[in-house]
Write a protein that holds these residues in place. Structure first.
Motif, short mmCIF file in Angstrom:
data_model
loop_
_atom_site.label_atom_id
_atom_site.label_comp_id
_atom_site.label_asym_id
_atom_site.label_seq_id
_atom_site.Cartn_x
_atom_site.Cartn_y
_atom_site.Cartn_z
N ARG A 296 7.71 -6.93 -1.71
CA ARG A 296 7.42 -5.55 -1.26
C ARG A 296 8.68 -4.69 -1.32
O ARG A 296 8.63 -3.52 -1.69
N ALA A 297 9.83 -5.29 -0.98
CA ALA A 297 11.10 -4.55 -1.03
C ALA A 297 11.44 -4.15 -2.46
O ALA A 297 11.94 -3.04 -2.71
N LEU A 298 11.16 -5.03 -3.42
CA LEU A 298 11.41 -4.70 -4.82
C LEU A 298 10.51 -3.56 -5.28
O LEU A 298 10.94 -2.68 -6.04
N VAL A 299 9.26 -3.58 -4.84
CA VAL A 299 8.34 -2.49 -5.18
C VAL A 299 8.84 -1.17 -4.62
O VAL A 299 8.83 -0.13 -5.30
N GLU A 300 9.31 -1.19 -3.39
CA GLU A 300 9.85 0.03 -2.77
C GLU A 300 11.10 0.49 -3.52
O GLU A 300 11.31 1.69 -3.71
N HIS A 301 11.92 -0.46 -3.93
CA HIS A 301 13.13 -0.12 -4.68
C HIS A 301 12.77 0.56 -6.00
O HIS A 301 13.41 1.55 -6.40
#
Length: 339
Positions: A296-301
């Motif tokens: 999820r953090a990669l998607v937000e990034h």
């Protein structure tokens, strides 16, 4: 096999004798040619790479090593988790496009970061990757497009994403590490199992404690009637099964993931199997949650305007390292802004 069954059924339903396309390379031909290739300099020259990958010793997962008598399929723990469609959709489209990457690059980058966080170190992680094994380039002239058989191959890879502070930089690091694997990893199995001399050396080296396999995407039925008739039955898109209960586990943790289309969109389904004598369900659950959190953090990034970019393997003829690429990208961004 499914397209053959569908074609045969369609022929019979129309009153015709079933007619199928010819097979290119048989399983027997493929096996023989792999054994022959395992002795050739192009393949044996990979030995140094594989010994280096396996030469890094890692801390053990759990309080002891795997025991073939105690750690079996029948005593293993099992856990299943699903990632929501909105996040999975971004993992399949926006995120790989931004980094000129593949879905496996994304999944493994997040996985390596999650394992480091779970273990409390940043030394990287040794993983055994499972793949479809139909790497025709290793046997010139081979055609496996219609060959029925279990071609699965596995090979070790060391993933060292570095610090978790910059998720984008970590993805680029892992992407390049995966690109550095020679011949998409098929040579490892050839040297390990089909060449007696190199096999003896590789058997003495440590085996990865974690196995990872992304099985791809199960597409939903389309408007084509034949596709609908032969689509995966609802509720049967699970992973695993078919193993004897007394079979010894080969890894402390096994991760099998697959993307399946649902009425809500694509969802990532993940099956975890582990040796209960080494790890508790709570420990594996923490790792599973850490992986999804990192995804999820990669998607937000990737949603940030300046996220993504190229890596050296994208522009091999330019012979640029990552810092040079980053500098060029920054200058190009400034030039566009000034227009």
């Amino acid at each position: 096999l499914v397209p053959d069954l569908a074609q045969a059924w369609q022929d019979v339903a129309a009153g015709r004798e079933p007619t199928l396309e010819p097979i290119g390379t048989s399983l027997r031909q493929w096996s023989r040619r792999l054994r022959e290739s395992a002795q050739e300099p192009e393949v044996t020259g990979e030995l140094g790479y594989w010994t280096e990958v396996l030469g890094h010793r890692e801390p053990g997962l759990g309080s002891r090593a795997l025991d073939a008598r105690r750690d079996t399929v029948g005593t293993a723990g099992h856990l299943t988790r699903e990632l929501s469609a909105d996040v999975t959709e971004e993992l399949l489209t926006t995120l790989p496009a931004a980094f000129h990457a593949e879905i496996n690059d994304v999944l493994l980058s997040a996985f390596a970061l999650a394992v480091q966080d779970w273990r409390g170190d940043t030394s990287g992680v040794l993983v055994e990757l499972e793949a479809h094994g139909r790497e025709e380039s290793r046997v010139p002239g081979a055609d496996l497009t219609r060959t029925v058989g279990w071609f699965t191959s596995t090979h070790p890879v060391r993933l060292a994403p570095g610090s978790t502070a910059d998720a984008g930089a970590a993805l680029k690091e892992v992407k390049e590490q995966l690109r550095a694997v020679p011949g998409k990893g098929l040579g490892y199995g050839m040297l390990r199992h089909l060449n007696p001399k190199t096999g003896a050396l590789l058997r003495e080296l440590p085996r990865p404690q974690i196995k990872f396999n992304y099985l791809g995407r199960i597409a939903g039925a389309t408007g084509d009637q034949r596709a609908q008739d032969w689509a995966t039955a609802p509720g049967s898109a699970g992973i695993g099964g078919g193993r004897d209960a007394d079979m010894p586990l080969t890894h402390a943790v096994e991760v099998n993931a697959i993307t399946r289309d649902t009425e809500h969109g694509p969802e990532l389904l993940v099956s975890w199997t582990w040796a209960k004598g080494l790890l508790t369900e709570a420990e594996v659950t923490r790792l599973a949650e850490a992986w999804f959190t990192t995804l999820r953090a990669l998607v937000e990034h990737a949603a940030q305007g300046d996220a993504g970019g190229f890596t050296p393997s994208d522009v091999p003829l330019a012979m640029l390292d990552q810092s040079e690429i980053a500098r060029l990208e920054a200058e190009l961004s400034e030039w566009r802004t000034s227009e």
